[in-house]
Design an enzyme around this catalytic site. Structure first.
Site, PDB file in Angstrom:
ATOM      1  N   ASP A  87     -21.845 -20.731-106.752  1.00  0.00           N
ATOM      2  CA  ASP A  87     -22.127 -22.330-107.125  1.00  0.00           C
ATOM      3  C   ASP A  87     -22.990 -22.269-108.265  1.00  0.00           C
ATOM      4  O   ASP A  87     -24.172 -21.473-107.968  1.00  0.00           O
ATOM      5  CB  ASP A  87     -22.537 -22.605-105.796  1.00  0.00           C
ATOM      6  CG  ASP A  87     -21.405 -23.079-104.752  1.00  0.00           C
ATOM      7  OD1 ASP A  87     -20.052 -23.335-105.342  1.00  0.00           O
ATOM      8  OD2 ASP A  87     -21.492 -23.163-103.399  1.00  0.00           O
TER       9      ASP A  87
ATOM     10  N   ARG B 196     -14.751 -23.547-111.599  1.00  0.00           N
ATOM     11  CA  ARG B 196     -14.911 -24.708-111.052  1.00  0.00           C
ATOM     12  C   ARG B 196     -15.782 -25.645-111.892  1.00  0.00           C
ATOM     13  O   ARG B 196     -16.510 -25.482-112.243  1.00  0.00           O
ATOM     14  CB  ARG B 196     -15.474 -24.642-109.694  1.00  0.00           C
ATOM     15  CG  ARG B 196     -15.466 -26.010-108.938  1.00  0.00           C
ATOM     16  CD  ARG B 196     -16.636 -26.266-107.621  1.00  0.00           C
ATOM     17  NE  ARG B 196     -16.063 -25.020-106.704  1.00  0.00           N
ATOM     18  CZ  ARG B 196     -16.676 -24.485-105.869  1.00  0.00           C
ATOM     19  NH1 ARG B 196     -18.181 -24.490-106.058  1.00  0.00           N
ATOM     20  NH2 ARG B 196     -16.262 -23.960-104.732  1.00  0.00           N
TER      21      ARG B 196
END
Length: 306
Positions: free
Chosen positions: A132, A183
């Site tokens: 992330d 992502r």
């Protein structure tokens, strides 16, 4: 008013005293709408339920404000246990993690040591791991670590690109050599205008730009958005450019737009839900409220449900 609420929640997300206080009350403060539970088996149960709806998952063991090697080691063990439980339970899920959980703010070497332990387990189980992206202060070092680990672990690892940063289009170009699974998100941290687009319309425009660039590069895109306009644009763009559904997926957050998640899965798209769990849920919860202050209404209702 919405801007004021957003800034307030972002400020609170970094408040250590509020974080400690929230832990005392657990998920009763309303976070259960967005967090699957505090224990791994609660999260696995949520994953299984989503899998039964044709939806795949990425699991995230929440953790912030890491200051010691012991805390980093504990969270590393939690990530490894998550991978082991995914494998043993047979659910369709991968893992997302933040490198500050693993000691990045203590030392790069400690973080790399812990990342390799996790990726060794992920490789054994053939489970994908996503790094992330955090705030801008951690952006460049995160990309550099990804590049190093991508060379060692191949397609086991991916990372996130945030559309609100001016540099993101260049980062797409930079990472293309690795054929990365990215992502693509708008971004959820408060950043200065020196590094990030201050206006929503500019962020939206750049988001579309980097999605299109990444897809045309032939690389895998995880499009993380709850915005119908973005989702419909991606569908149309993929058809116009003969991009197969196997080259991209849609991602949404646990507890948000569940009907839309199920509909996308029924339409034949890969729909992945980001499912967080753990007792260190406070910072994540505050950022979800900041992204959409209207969520406060859902939280207040849930606090009074019997």
């Amino acid at each position: 008013m919405e801007t004021l609420l957003k800034n307030t929640f972002l400020f609170l997300s970094k408040n250590r005293f509020a974080n400690r206080t929230a832990k005392k009350y657990g998920l009763r403060l309303g976070a259960q709408r967005f967090v699957a539970g505090e224990q791994i088996m609660e999260a696995i149960a949520a994953v299984r339920e989503l899998n039964n709806q044709g939806i795949v998952v990425t699991l995230d063991h929440l953790g912030e404000f890491i200051f010691t090697e012991e805390e980093a080691a504990e969270l590393t063990d939690c990530c490894i246990r998550t991978l082991d439980e995914i494998a043993s339970s047979g659910v369709n899920a991968n893992l997302s993690l933040k490198m500050t959980q693993l000691g990045l703010d203590i030392s790069r070497e400690l973080c790399m040591q812990n990342m390799r332990k996790i990726l060794d387990t992920a490789s054994k189980h053939q489970i994908f791991v996503r790094i992330d992206m955090e705030d801008y202060a951690h952006n460049e070092i995160s990309l550099a670590i990804f590049e190093e680990l991508r060379k060692e672990y191949g397609t086991t690892i991916g990372i996130v690109i945030q559309a609100y940063l001016y540099k993101s289009e260049q980062d797409i170009d930079r990472l293309h050599a690795y054929r990365p699974n990215l992502r693509l998100v708008k971004g959820a941290y408060k950043e200065p205008a020196e590094v990030a687009f201050p206006k929503k319309e500019d962020v939206d425009s750049n988001y579309i730009k980097i999605i299109e660039k990444h897809l045309l590069n032939g690389d895998y895109a995880a499009v993380a958005s709850h915005d119908d306009k973005i989702i419909e644009h991606v569908k149309k763009f993929a058809k116009e450019h003969q991009i197969p559904n196997s080259q991209f997926e849609f991602q949404m957050l646990y507890g948000i737009r569940t009907g839309a998640q199920q509909e996308l899965a029924k339409e034949g798209y890969t729909m992945r839900v980001y499912v967080p769990y753990g007792n260190d849920w406070y910072g994540y919860f505050m950022r979800r409220l900041a992204e959409r202050p209207a969520n406060v209404g859902f939280v207040i209702k849930s606090m009074f449900k019997k």
